[in-house]
Design an enzyme around this catalytic site. Structure first.
Site, PDB file in Angstrom:
ATOM      1  N   ASP A   1       0.768  -1.075   0.040  1.00 48.40           N
ATOM      2  CA  ASP A   1      -0.067  -0.057   0.142  1.00 48.40           C
ATOM      3  C   ASP A   1       0.728   1.271   0.081  1.00 48.40           C
ATOM      4  OD1 ASP A   1       0.680  -0.540   2.717  1.00 48.40           O
ATOM      5  OD2 ASP A   1      -0.792   0.801   3.456  1.00 48.40           O
TER       6      ASP A   1
ATOM      7  N   GLU B   1       0.183  -1.181   5.890  1.00 48.88           N
ATOM      8  CA  GLU B   1       1.083  -0.517   6.690  1.00 48.88           C
ATOM      9  C   GLU B   1       1.042   1.145   6.947  1.00 48.88           C
ATOM     10  OE1 GLU B   1       4.747   1.141   8.321  1.00 48.88           O
ATOM     11  OE2 GLU B   1       3.913   1.658   6.519  1.00 48.88           O
TER      12      GLU B   1
HETATM   13 ZN    ZN Z   1       6.491   2.313   4.337  1.00 42.72          ZN
END
Ligand code: ZN
Length: 379
Positions: free
Chosen positions: A73, A138
């Site tokens: 992501d 994340e």
């Molecule tokens: Zn990162």
């Protein structure tokens, strides 16, 4: 604009940048990795938690297990008019590759996969196991990503011995800095209660701003620690204070504030909370304090993983890296408590999360060599 260098890691990186994988949407990035890894003998498992797609890919069943970790992501591009080019279309200019996620952290992913392919071409019968732990959460809440994958692995007795995270750790030049730990992050959400009143009759009211001011001053004056061999001093920062009813003649009934500690291994969350409550309790103040722990500090001790990383970086960058614990939190906070040694090695971080995010093309190629060498040294 120049033509694209046609090395496998740069091609893979371009394929990943073209997928607008804004958290938590993986946008098909992991499938690209699955196709590559399956072709070289990995067992790939997609682990879906909530709206987050995670990938656990493993080759071999023996220990030790060397795992590369990262995320597909990316953060949103922000104001598109600020970008010189489409953030989701890779563009080469002056030796740089531009695109959202190029540095954070699709370069790391591309280099890992190609390093593994190159290693396996010469070492099909390696000892131990290789794995990849990839999440699409994340940059977001990080609740249904690496944390949940580690839980799932622990529940079935699978444990990681060494973990290399491909986050952009470098400061100015590739490999000048690697992270061998991270500070802890603990946030407080405070409410101070008082009694609303007329500003001219303070004796009939109880002003929460007045109550909180000396506590705040004291919290700022405390030297929490001086840091230690591996960690900078613990830092206390207030990020938000609000109160007031919007009228010049009314004192408020309530004050709210938020603050955050980035703390060293001199503390844990319990000792830090206890110390803060001591400060509050020494004052006459009616308060409510809620806590959120983002991650305890962790530190990887000297050993085979750090040796392999230092010698690989030295070999290809011509210099030994600084071993640091600075910066924000990372998914290392979830991997380390399960008993793994964790090191973060990746490209230069200067443009991450910014407009016109970019990575140096030569660094991506060199990072592949460093990762391949790390595998060769450990397996
Ligand atoms: Zn990162």
């Amino acid at each position: 604009m120049s033509t694209s260098p046609s090395t496998p890691e740069i091609q893979l990186l371009c394929d990943l940048i073209r997928r607008p994988s804004i958290t938590p949407d993986d946008a098909g990035c992991q499938q690209i990795l699955v196709d590559r890894l399956t072709a070289v003998g990995f067992q790939c498992e997609s682990l879906q938690f909530g709206d987050v797609t995670n990938l656990w890919a493993r080759r071999g069943s023996e220990s030790p297990l060397l795992c590369f970790a990262g995320h597909t992501d990316v953060v949103p591009p922000g104001d598109l008019s600020g970008w010189d080019s489409d953030p989701f279309e890779p563009v080469f200019k002056d030796g740089m590759l531009y695109g959202r996620g190029s540095a954070d952290m699709k370069a790391g992913l591309a280099s890992m996969v190609v390093a593994i392919e190159q290693f396996l071409a010469d070492n099909n019968d390696h000892k131990g196991s290789l794995a990849l732990l990839i999440t699409s959460d994340e940059e977001g809440r990080a609740r249904d990503g690496t944390l949940k994958v580690i839980e799932a692995l622990s529940n079935r007795g699978e444990s990681i011995d060494w973990c290399v995270i491909g986050e952009p750790s470098s400061e100015n030049k590739l490999g000048d800095l690697v992270r061998v730990g991270r500070r802890g992050s603990l946030s407080g959400m405070l409410t101070v209660k008082g009694i609303q009143g007329h500003v001219a009759y303070p004796n009939l009211a109880d002003n929460p701003i007045r109550r909180f001011a000396p506590v705040l001053a004291e919290l700022h004056q405390i030297e929490w620690d001086q840091g230690n061999e591996y960690f900078p001093p613990t830092s206390f920062q207030v990020v938000d204070i609000r109160s007031g009813v919007g009228a010049p003649n009314v004192t408020p009934a309530e004050l709210s504030a938020r603050f955050n500690f980035r703390y060293s291994t001199e503390w844990n969350d319990e000792s830090l909370k206890k110390r803060v409550h001591e400060v509050f309790d020494a004052h006459e103040i009616d308060y409510d304090l809620k806590w959120h722990l983002s991650g305890e500090p962790f530190l990887t001790q000297p050993g085979p993983l750090i040796d392999a990383v230092v010698s690989s970086v030295s070999e290809y960058a011509g210099r030994a890296p600084e071993l640091s614990t600075g910066g924000g939190t990372s998914d290392g906070r979830f991997i380390s408590p399960a008993g793994a040694d964790v090191v973060e090695l990746g490209p230069v971080s200067a443009s991450i999360h910014k407009i016109n995010e970019h990575v140096k093309v030569a660094d991506v190629i060199q990072l592949t060599s460093m990762y391949r060498r790390i595998i060769e040294l450990l397996l």
